[in-house]
Design a protein around this motif. Sequence first.
Motif, PDB file in Angstrom:
ATOM      1  N   LYS A 165       3.871   5.599  -5.768  1.00 56.76           N
ATOM      2  CA  LYS A 165       3.701   5.647  -7.099  1.00 56.76           C
ATOM      3  C   LYS A 165       2.495   6.443  -7.630  1.00 56.76           C
ATOM      4  CE  LYS A 165       5.532   0.934  -7.943  1.00 56.76           C
ATOM      5  NZ  LYS A 165       5.320  -0.533  -8.396  1.00 56.76           N
ATOM      6  N   ASN A 166       1.557   6.547  -6.880  1.00 53.58           N
ATOM      7  CA  ASN A 166       0.308   7.397  -7.574  1.00 53.58           C
ATOM      8  C   ASN A 166       0.760   8.924  -7.308  1.00 53.58           C
ATOM      9  OD1 ASN A 166      -2.322   7.859  -8.343  1.00 53.58           O
ATOM     10  ND2 ASN A 166      -2.859   8.404  -6.159  1.00 53.58           N
ATOM     11  N   ALA A 167       1.387   9.227  -5.965  1.00 49.51           N
ATOM     12  CA  ALA A 167       2.190  10.535  -5.898  1.00 49.51           C
ATOM     13  C   ALA A 167       2.969  10.818  -6.923  1.00 49.51           C
ATOM     14  CB  ALA A 167       2.642  10.644  -4.490  1.00 49.51           C
TER      15      ALA A 167
ATOM     16  N   ARG B 251       0.857  -1.342  -0.039  1.00 47.36           N
ATOM     17  CA  ARG B 251      -0.020   0.048  -0.071  1.00 47.36           C
ATOM     18  C   ARG B 251       0.761   1.043  -0.120  1.00 47.36           C
ATOM     19  NH1 ARG B 251      -4.497   2.513   0.672  1.00 47.36           N
ATOM     20  NH2 ARG B 251      -4.953   3.928   2.214  1.00 47.36           N
TER      21      ARG B 251
ATOM     22  N   SER C 192       2.338  14.284 -13.982  1.00 48.88           N
ATOM     23  CA  SER C 192       1.252  14.929 -14.746  1.00 48.88           C
ATOM     24  C   SER C 192       1.290  16.321 -14.508  1.00 48.88           C
ATOM     25  CB  SER C 192      -0.210  14.216 -14.216  1.00 48.88           C
ATOM     26  OG  SER C 192      -1.217  14.631 -14.850  1.00 48.88           O
TER      27      SER C 192
ATOM     28  N   GLN D 129       2.194   1.686  -3.250  1.00 47.25           N
ATOM     29  CA  GLN D 129       1.125   2.203  -4.221  1.00 47.25           C
ATOM     30  C   GLN D 129       0.986   3.599  -4.105  1.00 47.25           C
ATOM     31  OE1 GLN D 129       1.204  -0.067  -6.849  1.00 47.25           O
ATOM     32  NE2 GLN D 129      -0.941   0.519  -7.034  1.00 47.25           N
ATOM     33  N   ILE D 130       0.931   4.267  -2.916  1.00 51.70           N
ATOM     34  CA  ILE D 130       0.835   5.486  -2.553  1.00 51.70           C
ATOM     35  C   ILE D 130       1.848   6.426  -3.220  1.00 51.70           C
ATOM     36  CG2 ILE D 130       0.771   7.181  -0.686  1.00 51.70           C
ATOM     37  CD1 ILE D 130      -0.853   4.900   0.851  1.00 51.70           C
TER      38      ILE D 130
ATOM     39  N   ARG E 266       3.161   9.667  -9.987  1.00 56.18           N
ATOM     40  CA  ARG E 266       2.498   9.866 -11.209  1.00 56.18           C
ATOM     41  C   ARG E 266       1.683  11.197 -11.222  1.00 56.18           C
ATOM     42  NH1 ARG E 266       1.271   4.964 -11.780  1.00 56.18           N
ATOM     43  NH2 ARG E 266      -0.477   5.007 -10.049  1.00 56.18           N
ATOM     44  N   VAL E 267       0.868  11.489 -10.216  1.00 56.21           N
ATOM     45  CA  VAL E 267       0.400  12.827 -10.073  1.00 56.21           C
ATOM     46  C   VAL E 267       1.128  14.015 -10.285  1.00 56.21           C
ATOM     47  CG1 VAL E 267      -1.109  14.406  -8.710  1.00 56.21           C
ATOM     48  CG2 VAL E 267      -1.637  12.005  -8.715  1.00 56.21           C
TER      49      VAL E 267
END
Length: 163
Positions: A26-28, A20, A34, A23-24, A30-31
Amino acid sequence: GVAYAQPGLSTGLNPEGADRANQIEKNALRVAMSIRKVGSEALQNQNYPAAEKAFSDLLARVPTTSDANYLMGVAKLGLQNWGEAKQFLEIAVKEEPKRPEPKVRLGVTYVRLNDIDAAKRQRAELVKIDRKCKGACGDAAAIADGLALLDKALASQGSKADP
């Protein structure tokens, strides 16, 4: 005692927690990438208010992004906000001392702020990088273009750049 034990210390590894966290993270990232892309596209389109907004968001989320301060400085230059551009570009030069672009933009900013001595110091730093590069490194063109741009800015202020 067991009822109050911290999970992971007394019960072994918690692989779901580690997954988890990954994942957090990686998402941060990715954002952040972007947001950086949106800001970079805004810069390319000379939409400096949108670029400023994007890079402000990027710096708030991930202040350690390597070129975020440089990009924010460029956005501030586009808005002709020389004082704020200077702050971000000074940080960018400290973060990436071997990169020519922040030095060039900071030098131009100093010229706009009528701090000719500081602009000449940035030019001298570019010359040092140029001497190490000897026209053969990946930044050779950026260094040459940057020196020309900075010399032009200095000349426009009625000042000759020191050789």
